[in-house]
Design a protein around this motif. Structure first.
Motif, mmCIF file in Angstrom:
data_model
loop_
_atom_site.group_PDB
_atom_site.id
_atom_site.type_symbol
_atom_site.label_atom_id
_atom_site.label_comp_id
_atom_site.label_asym_id
_atom_site.label_seq_id
_atom_site.Cartn_x
_atom_site.Cartn_y
_atom_site.Cartn_z
ATOM 1 N N SER A 39 74.202 3.349 98.073
ATOM 2 C CA SER A 39 73.999 3.443 96.626
ATOM 3 C C SER A 39 73.218 4.702 96.262
ATOM 4 N N ALA A 45 77.916 1.588 89.785
ATOM 5 C CA ALA A 45 77.318 0.707 90.784
ATOM 6 C C ALA A 45 78.270 0.590 91.963
ATOM 7 N N LEU A 46 77.753 0.121 93.086
ATOM 8 C CA LEU A 46 78.626 -0.216 94.206
ATOM 9 C C LEU A 46 79.110 -1.642 93.983
ATOM 10 N N ARG A 79 82.426 2.714 94.740
ATOM 11 C CA ARG A 79 81.842 3.045 93.443
ATOM 12 C C ARG A 79 82.698 2.439 92.345
#
Length: 105
Positions: free
Chosen positions: A101, A59-60, A50
């Motif tokens: 996600s 977001a990843l 993360r």
């Protein structure tokens, strides 16, 4: 906004992957309340975690340089040695990054 404890996020990730017909393995358990989750995407040979995307939203993101030649096992073990609170989850599933996600963000 309050974040869920890490152990609940990991549990949700494991269930999502298993429900999708994939396999998820906890390689290392970290701090139940606030450890960082490193996701090993077995099929892609990548590690994500993360972070912030280009637009500043969660977001990843790739956890290591794209050109890294170090094997994933060596990478996560080195990270874990420096951060004992780190969770390491290995995923083997179609759309593993999407599943991660959905569960972690």
């Amino acid at each position: 906004m309050t974040r869920l404890p890490t152990h609940l996020l990991v549990g949700a990730l494991l269930r999502r992957v298993n429900d999708a017909g994939g396999m998820a393995v906890v390689r290392a358990r970290g701090d139940a309340g606030g450890g960082v989750v490193l996701v090993l995407l077995e099929r892609e040979g990548r590690a994500v975690e993360r972070g912030l995307g280009p637009d500043g939203s969660p977001a990843l993101v790739d956890a290591r340089a794209v050109t890294a030649t170090e094997p994933l096992d060596d990478y996560w073990r080195r990270r874990r040695a420096r951060d004992p609170d780190l969770w390491v989850i290995e995923l083997s599933a179609p759309n593993a990054e999407t599943l991660a996600s959905e569960a972690l963000l």
